[in-house]
Design a protein around this motif. Structure first.
Motif, PDB file in Angstrom:
ATOM      1  N   GLU A  81       0.823  -1.212   0.000  1.00 40.49           N
ATOM      2  CA  GLU A  81       0.000   0.000   0.000  1.00 40.49           C
ATOM      3  C   GLU A  81       0.854   1.257   0.000  1.00 40.49           C
ATOM      4  O   GLU A  81       0.518   2.256  -0.640  1.00 40.49           O
ATOM      5  CB  GLU A  81      -0.935   0.008   1.212  1.00 40.49           C
ATOM      6  N   LEU A  82       1.979   1.222   0.722  1.00 36.24           N
ATOM      7  CA  LEU A  82       2.844   2.397   0.834  1.00 36.24           C
ATOM      8  C   LEU A  82       3.848   2.498  -0.314  1.00 36.24           C
ATOM      9  O   LEU A  82       4.605   3.469  -0.388  1.00 36.24           O
ATOM     10  CB  LEU A  82       3.595   2.356   2.167  1.00 36.24           C
ATOM     11  N   HIS A  83       3.878   1.457  -1.165  1.00 35.23           N
ATOM     12  CA  HIS A  83       4.790   1.425  -2.311  1.00 35.23           C
ATOM     13  C   HIS A  83       6.257   1.502  -1.867  1.00 35.23           C
ATOM     14  O   HIS A  83       7.070   2.244  -2.439  1.00 35.23           O
ATOM     15  CB  HIS A  83       4.476   2.567  -3.294  1.00 35.23           C
ATOM     16  N   VAL A  84       6.572   0.747  -0.821  1.00 31.63           N
ATOM     17  CA  VAL A  84       7.949   0.621  -0.346  1.00 31.63           C
ATOM     18  C   VAL A  84       8.252  -0.862  -0.154  1.00 31.63           C
ATOM     19  O   VAL A  84       7.374  -1.716  -0.307  1.00 31.63           O
ATOM     20  CB  VAL A  84       8.169   1.391   0.978  1.00 31.63           C
ATOM     21  N   SER A  85       9.473  -1.174   0.194  1.00 30.35           N
ATOM     22  CA  SER A  85       9.843  -2.563   0.419  1.00 30.35           C
ATOM     23  C   SER A  85       9.398  -3.029   1.801  1.00 30.35           C
ATOM     24  O   SER A  85       9.180  -2.214   2.710  1.00 30.35           O
ATOM     25  CB  SER A  85      11.362  -2.730   0.298  1.00 30.35           C
ATOM     26  N   GLU A  86       9.273  -4.356   1.958  1.00 29.86           N
ATOM     27  CA  GLU A  86       8.940  -4.908   3.270  1.00 29.86           C
ATOM     28  C   GLU A  86      10.036  -4.577   4.274  1.00 29.86           C
ATOM     29  O   GLU A  86       9.755  -4.345   5.461  1.00 29.86           O
ATOM     30  CB  GLU A  86       8.755  -6.425   3.176  1.00 29.86           C
ATOM     31  N   ALA A  87      11.279  -4.540   3.812  1.00 24.60           N
ATOM     32  CA  ALA A  87      12.399  -4.210   4.703  1.00 24.60           C
ATOM     33  C   ALA A  87      12.252  -2.791   5.266  1.00 24.60           C
ATOM     34  O   ALA A  87      12.562  -2.537   6.440  1.00 24.60           O
ATOM     35  CB  ALA A  87      13.722  -4.355   3.956  1.00 24.60           C
ATOM     36  N   ALA A  88      11.751  -1.874   4.440  1.00 23.61           N
ATOM     37  CA  ALA A  88      11.578  -0.495   4.902  1.00 23.61           C
ATOM     38  C   ALA A  88      10.513  -0.415   5.986  1.00 23.61           C
ATOM     39  O   ALA A  88      10.684   0.272   7.003  1.00 23.61           O
ATOM     40  CB  ALA A  88      11.210   0.404   3.721  1.00 23.61           C
ATOM     41  N   VAL A  89       9.398  -1.129   5.778  1.00 22.89           N
ATOM     42  CA  VAL A  89       8.352  -1.138   6.803  1.00 22.89           C
ATOM     43  C   VAL A  89       8.874  -1.767   8.091  1.00 22.89           C
ATOM     44  O   VAL A  89       8.652  -1.246   9.194  1.00 22.89           O
ATOM     45  CB  VAL A  89       7.105  -1.904   6.299  1.00 22.89           C
ATOM     46  N   SER A  90       9.581  -2.878   7.973  1.00 20.57           N
ATOM     47  CA  SER A  90      10.133  -3.553   9.153  1.00 20.57           C
ATOM     48  C   SER A  90      11.111  -2.642   9.890  1.00 20.57           C
ATOM     49  O   SER A  90      11.165  -2.642  11.130  1.00 20.57           O
ATOM     50  CB  SER A  90      10.828  -4.849   8.741  1.00 20.57           C
ATOM     51  N   MET A  91      11.889  -1.878   9.145  1.00 18.23           N
ATOM     52  CA  MET A  91      12.847  -0.956   9.768  1.00 18.23           C
ATOM     53  C   MET A  91      12.119   0.125  10.573  1.00 18.23           C
ATOM     54  O   MET A  91      12.506   0.446  11.705  1.00 18.23           O
ATOM     55  CB  MET A  91      13.721  -0.301   8.696  1.00 18.23           C
ATOM     56  N   HIS A  92      11.043   0.680  10.006  1.00 19.08           N
ATOM     57  CA  HIS A  92      10.278   1.702  10.723  1.00 19.08           C
ATOM     58  C   HIS A  92       9.675   1.131  12.002  1.00 19.08           C
ATOM     59  O   HIS A  92       9.680   1.787  13.052  1.00 19.08           O
ATOM     60  CB  HIS A  92       9.179   2.261   9.821  1.00 19.08           C
ATOM     61  N   VAL A  93       9.139  -0.091  11.919  1.00 17.20           N
ATOM     62  CA  VAL A  93       8.559  -0.732  13.100  1.00 17.20           C
ATOM     63  C   VAL A  93       9.639  -0.991  14.148  1.00 17.20           C
ATOM     64  O   VAL A  93       9.432  -0.776  15.350  1.00 17.20           O
ATOM     65  CB  VAL A  93       7.845  -2.038  12.711  1.00 17.20           C
ATOM     66  N   ALA A  94      10.808  -1.445  13.695  1.00 13.30           N
ATOM     67  CA  ALA A  94      11.912  -1.713  14.621  1.00 13.30           C
ATOM     68  C   ALA A  94      12.340  -0.445  15.350  1.00 13.30           C
ATOM     69  O   ALA A  94      12.663  -0.480  16.555  1.00 13.30           O
ATOM     70  CB  ALA A  94      13.087  -2.317  13.856  1.00 13.30           C
ATOM     71  N   GLN A  95      12.354   0.682  14.647  1.00 10.34           N
ATOM     72  CA  GLN A  95      12.729   1.948  15.279  1.00 10.34           C
ATOM     73  C   GLN A  95      11.717   2.354  16.352  1.00 10.34           C
ATOM     74  O   GLN A  95      12.083   2.870  17.413  1.00 10.34           O
ATOM     75  CB  GLN A  95      12.861   3.029  14.209  1.00 10.34           C
ATOM     76  N   LEU A  96      10.442   2.114  16.074  1.00  7.49           N
ATOM     77  CA  LEU A  96       9.417   2.414  17.073  1.00  7.49           C
ATOM     78  C   LEU A  96       9.550   1.481  18.279  1.00  7.49           C
ATOM     79  O   LEU A  96       9.381   1.907  19.428  1.00  7.49           O
ATOM     80  CB  LEU A  96       8.027   2.282  16.451  1.00  7.49           C
ATOM     81  N   ARG A  97       9.834   0.207  18.029  1.00  4.18           N
ATOM     82  CA  ARG A  97      10.021  -0.736  19.133  1.00  4.18           C
ATOM     83  C   ARG A  97      11.163  -0.299  20.038  1.00  4.18           C
ATOM     84  O   ARG A  97      11.063  -0.375  21.269  1.00  4.18           O
ATOM     85  CB  ARG A  97      10.302  -2.128  18.565  1.00  4.18           C
TER      86      ARG A  97
END
Length: 318
Positions: free
Chosen positions: A24-40
């Motif tokens: 949906e965001l037109h980015v890679s899964e790695a990019a989404v995982s990185m953003h989530v990891a930063q929030l964690r």
């Protein structure tokens, strides 16, 4: 914590997977995982875990999901309001269910928008079940749908107009003029507008009560198109009664009499709680119950969408 991180996390929550959020965001899964990891890391909370049945969120993850939607909505709203202020314009975003959008919204919004030179109204047609979530995410300022839908206690609700839906046929239809049974009308071809395909509302409820088979249902792009087909065929249509008043008076259409062939409902305007409403949204909620507004909504079949004033924009959604 950045808006990009929050947007990625909110997408994961809404869609239930990192892969779907990335698409949906037109980015890679790695990019989404990185953003989530930063929030964690920032919150020292895992936020969610993967399970065999999907994602399981921690209490902190659920709280962040709620806050993320609010923060992103406020950011979008701020950008819009600053832009509007710079151009001397205000924008009111209204979402409405199919029945209201076709039969009552044109007159209401035409009149409401004409009262202020600096106001633009954007109308989108959405499924009734989606209206509360659109308000919660601040995608729209006011939502209008059937009162028969499930109420949402956290929203401000303003019931404003009762209406009746009736089954109609052409005047020389074989079943016109006498009461009919549900068994007989089930065998007819039903010419229906897009509201028949929704999960909630008076039209799908009537079809369910009557027991109309799906193979007998023809869904048209509008109620107007369905009625046009009905006038020249042996089909039956479900119509908002005030919208076909002229056809009934001229006897181009007649109302069928029988069990389940008429039903009543009302429309309700929904918005965020009063302290969170935009001034234009509060103004519309006050105006919508006035006699002038009622007259504008029921003055006939409504104004064709193409005849809206330039200050009104219409977006159709599937």
């Amino acid at each position: 914590m950045t808006p990009t991180q929050l947007r990625a996390f909110a997408c994961v929550v809404r869609l239930g997977s990192v892969k779907a959020a990335a698409q949906e965001l037109h980015v890679s899964e790695a990019a989404v995982s990185m953003h989530v990891a930063q929030l964690r890391k920032e919150f020292d909370d895992v936020l969610f875990k993967r399970t065999s049945s999907g994602l399981a969120f921690t209490p902190g993850g659920l709280r962040l999901a709620s806050r993320a939607v609010e923060i992103l909505g406020l950011q979008d709203r701020t950008l819009l309001e600053v832009s509007q202020a710079g151009h001397g314009k205000r924008v009111l975003r209204v979402a409405a269910s199919n029945l209201f959008a076709e039969h009552a919204a044109p007159g209401l919004i035409d009149l409401f928008a004409s009262r202020a030179d600096d106001l633009q109204v954007e109308l989108s047609v959405r499924a009734a079940a989606r209206l509360p979530s659109l308000l919660a995410s601040r995608a729209v300022d006011v939502a209008i749908g059937p009162a028969s839908s499930s109420p949402v206690p956290s929203l401000a609700l303003k019931p404003f107009l009762n209406y009746e839906v009736v089954a109609v046929v052409r005047r020389d239809h074989p079943l016109a003029g006498a009461p009919v049974t549900a068994e007989r009308v089930r065998r007819l071809a039903w010419c229906l507008g897009p509201s028949a395909a929704e999960a909630e509302g008076v039209v799908p409820a009537m079809l369910h009560r009557i027991g109309v088979p799906e193979k007998q249902q023809q869904i048209f792009q509008s109620d107007a198109a369905a009625l046009e087909e009905t006038r020249g065929s042996d089909g039956v249509a479900l119509a908002v009664k005030f919208s076909v008043a002229g056809d009934l008076a001229a006897e181009r259409l007649v109302v069928l009499s029988g069990p389940g062939l008429r039903a009543q409902d009302s429309w309700v305007a929904m918005a965020l709680p009063e302290h969170a409403q935009t001034p234009a949204a509060s103004e519309l909620l006050r105006f919508i119950t006035t006699p002038r507004a009622t007259q504008a909504m029921v003055r006939g079949a409504g104004v064709n969408l193409g005849r809206f004033r330039p200050a009104v924009y219409v977006t159709l959604w599937s």
